[in-house]
Design an enzyme around this catalytic site. Structure first.
Site, PDB file in Angstrom:
ATOM      1  N   SER A 220      -9.823  -1.046   7.161  1.00 21.09           N
ATOM      2  CA  SER A 220      -9.202  -0.890   5.853  1.00 21.09           C
ATOM      3  C   SER A 220      -8.455  -2.120   5.343  1.00 21.09           C
ATOM      4  O   SER A 220      -7.987  -2.125   4.207  1.00 21.09           O
ATOM      5  CB  SER A 220      -8.248   0.313   5.856  1.00 21.09           C
ATOM      6  OG  SER A 220      -8.989   1.505   5.893  1.00 21.09           O
TER       7      SER A 220
ATOM      8  N   LYS B 233       0.858  -1.189   0.000  1.00 26.56           N
ATOM      9  CA  LYS B 233       0.000   0.000   0.000  1.00 26.56           C
ATOM     10  C   LYS B 233       0.892   1.235   0.000  1.00 26.56           C
ATOM     11  O   LYS B 233       1.860   1.308   0.762  1.00 26.56           O
ATOM     12  CB  LYS B 233      -0.887  -0.058   1.243  1.00 26.56           C
ATOM     13  CG  LYS B 233      -1.957   1.002   1.369  1.00 26.56           C
ATOM     14  CD  LYS B 233      -2.815   0.686   2.593  1.00 26.56           C
ATOM     15  CE  LYS B 233      -3.973   1.652   2.765  1.00 26.56           C
ATOM     16  NZ  LYS B 233      -4.819   1.269   3.928  1.00 26.56           N
TER      17      LYS B 233
ATOM     18  N   SER C 109      -9.470   1.006   2.904  1.00 21.28           N
ATOM     19  CA  SER C 109      -8.627   1.805   2.020  1.00 21.28           C
ATOM     20  C   SER C 109      -7.462   1.039   1.401  1.00 21.28           C
ATOM     21  O   SER C 109      -6.763   1.577   0.547  1.00 21.28           O
ATOM     22  CB  SER C 109      -8.072   3.002   2.785  1.00 21.28           C
ATOM     23  OG  SER C 109      -7.170   2.576   3.798  1.00 21.28           O
TER      24      SER C 109
END
Length: 603
Positions: free
Chosen positions: A318, A222, A294
């Site tokens: 997330s 990420k 996310s």
């Protein structure tokens, strides 16, 4: 089955559940940074500033009428005399606190450090121990068929030199490039660096220096983990050209383990949902809807077989959310186990880093490589991790909350998963949780995030972010300026109470199986308990799913005919006992057979 109310609705509702809002009007809150400072104290005041100094310059006018309006936000009531007294003494008593807006805090962490451990809770193993599953005699497939092999199998082939790191890395790079137009999950592809590291890994392994199960395995992270000399954008327009000087601790540890970083993967801007400065990341199973977030790119890329594993982060759902949406497996570790040094800060007391994979054993192998304290993260704690892939689950106690097995966040998958574990020998224990204002805990996230990105709000640079809707950060950051410090402390006290509640219920069992997207299990982000999420079955959806709320008065688009999609459960465990979580997860995985399911068009 619909996904129920948006996970991000919890954020906005959480802010409203706690009534407290700052007294200053919104126009004053967006004033120039020095406009909120005010006069110092005179005789008898607790402040040492003097009129005219930097900490005591006059602030904006505050009148009794200001307080009359502010009471509507605060949900308190004052008399006319009380309003006058408050207005006359505002600059004296409260104004000096605004002087700190002019002080550059950089990435300084708060003085308060959250520790989830209560006396007598947690199950820290006596020693570190990782036992992998036995090696399969199966020969490696050729070409693209390797794309969906789990890490624990790939590692055996790499170790035996039946598959090379270069072969796996080239495959990952090619698939990331080929499927980017469909998924929009990659921000930066690291072709040259990755191939050079893969070649070095192959040379090391050929010389007999095998570092362990991640050696030579490509992965993505990420794009909120710093990479030295390589941009780390946080998915947000104002930071798209940000280039850090050092690697995040997790990146450095994975490099030390021999893993090959091939891509910086998308995340919803500033770790919210699935829209970044390049657009929306899509669900490989249903390209018309977002991947969830996310950790959007991490979930989508692993699901589609672009990388064997990825690193995600979770503050309040997330990792869980994109795993549920994309049919992947994720492990959110105990708060404090994995250091966040070099990671974007959303919430100092809730942010966690963890692996997203295609099998439960893979999450354990990655967690073993990234665990342990780091001086750069004040919340990181010494820990030990014990995992045995051959451990059975017979005799373990499975907690189930009957009241949670129905409703908008649940499906037929959760009861079926519980029944499957009972058939494997686990003893079901029905639990009852008290009714708490669980969503209010997310006020902690809102306040922390608004503090972390204060300059973005006060400068007006939040206008650069693509999403400008009611549940996007620009609006949430501005609203969060009005959460009072008193109510923040009260929310933190509620967090401690919730921690005790979860500790009490976990004290009766070994793990608790829950629907993944209910408020109560998501609240374990605040308590610090670990969570394993994995696909265990299928649901039919008749309406598009999204982390974003539809416009007021509207619904998300219908899906006709209904579509079959993967779905899963969350397993919540004791602090520091991710090993038991993984054992139960592997047992459930063995009967659900979901690791063999791949999204069409990517196999």
């Amino acid at each position: 089955m619909a996904e129920g109310k948006s996970r991000r609705r919890f954020l906005t509702e959480g802010a409203l559940t706690l009534a407290g809002m700052a007294v200053a009007a919104s126009g004053e809150a967006r004033a120039a940074p020095d406009a909120g400072t005010s006069a110092g104290s005179g005789t008898g005041s607790i402040f040492s500033g003097t009129p005219g100094d930097a900490a005591g310059s006059p602030g904006p006018p505050v009148t009794a009428e200001t307080f009359a309006h502010a009471e509507k936000l605060m949900r308190v009531s004052m008399t006319a005399e009380q309003r006058t007294l408050a207005a006359d003494s505002w600059n004296l008593n409260i104004g000096p606190f605004f002087a700190r807006r002019d002080f550059p805090l950089g990435d300084e962490a708060p003085g308060m450090v959250w520790n989830p451990v209560l006396r007598g809770t947690g199950r820290m193993p006596k020693r570190n121990r990782v036992v992998r599953s036995s090696s399969s005699a199966r020969k490696p497939p050729s070409g693209e068929e390797l794309a969906f092999a789990p890490v624990h199998q790939l590692s055996r082939w790499v170790q035996a030199r039946q598959v090379s790191s270069v072969q796996l890395t080239e495959l990952a790079l090619a698939r990331l490039e080929r499927h980017q137009p469909q998924l929009n999950c990659t921000i930066t592809l690291l072709r040259e660096q990755a191939l050079a590291e893969a070649e070095a890994a192959d040379r090391e392994i050929a010389r007999g220096r095998y570092r362990g199960p991640l050696h030579g395995i490509p992965y993505g992270t990420k794009d909120l983990l710093d990479t030295a000399g390589i941009r780390t954008t946080w998915g947000a327009e104002p930071f798209r050209n940000r280039v850090p000087k050092e690697d995040a601790t997790v990146v450095a540890r994975l490099r030390a383990a021999g893993a090959i970083l091939v891509a910086k993967l998308s995340l919803g801007a500033l770790a919210l949902n699935d829209v970044w400065f390049g657009g929306r990341t899509n669900n490989p199973w249903f390209l018309e809807e977002g991947s969830g977030g996310s950790s959007a790119g991490s979930g989508a890329s692993v699901s589609a077989g672009l990388v064997p594993f990825a690193i995600g982060s979770e503050t309040f759902g997330s990792i869980v959310d994109p795993c549920i949406r994309c049919g992947t497996t994720g492990l959110r570790p105990t708060f404090g186990r994995v250091p966040r040094t070099g990671a974007m800060t959303l919430s100092w007391s809730l942010d966690k880093l963890g692996p997203i994979t295609r099998s439960v054993e893979d999450t354990a192998l990655v967690l073993a490589a990234i665990s342990g304290p780091d001086a750069g993260d004040l919340s990181s704690l010494p820990s030990r991790f014990a995992f045995d892939a051959t451990r059975g689950v017979k005799g373990l106690k499975l907690g189930v909350v009957p009241a949670w097995m129905s409703g908008p966040a649940a499906s037929d998958v959760e009861p079926a998963a519980a029944k499957a574990l009972e058939h494997l020998g686990m003893k079901r224990v029905d639990l009852t949780f008290p009714d708490l204002p669980w969503a209010a805990l997310q006020s902690l996230v809102l306040a922390d995030a608004a503090a972390s990105f204060e300059r973005l709000t006060l400068s007006g640079d939040d206008a650069q972010l693509r999403m400008q809707v009611r549940d996007a950060w620009p609006n949430l950051f501005r609203q969060s300026r009005f959460i009072s410090a008193v109510d923040y402390v009260q929310a933190d006290r509620l967090r401690r109470h919730a921690t005790k509640v979860w500790a009490e219920q976990l004290g009766k069992v070994d793990v608790i199986l829950t629907p993944a997207l209910r408020d109560e299990p998501l609240a374990t982000n605040a308590t610090g308990h670990p969570c394993l999420v994995l696909p265990t079955g299928w649901v039919m959806i008749d309406r598009m799913r999204s982390d974003w709320l539809p416009p007021p008065g509207q619904q998300l688009p219908a899906v006709s005919p209904p579509r079959k999609m993967p779905w899963g459960v969350s397993l919540i465990g004791h602090l520091w006992d991710e090993g038991t979580l993984c054992s139960v997860g592997m047992a459930l995985e063995s009967v659900s057979k979901m690791t063999d399911a791949h999204p069409p068009g990517f196999s």
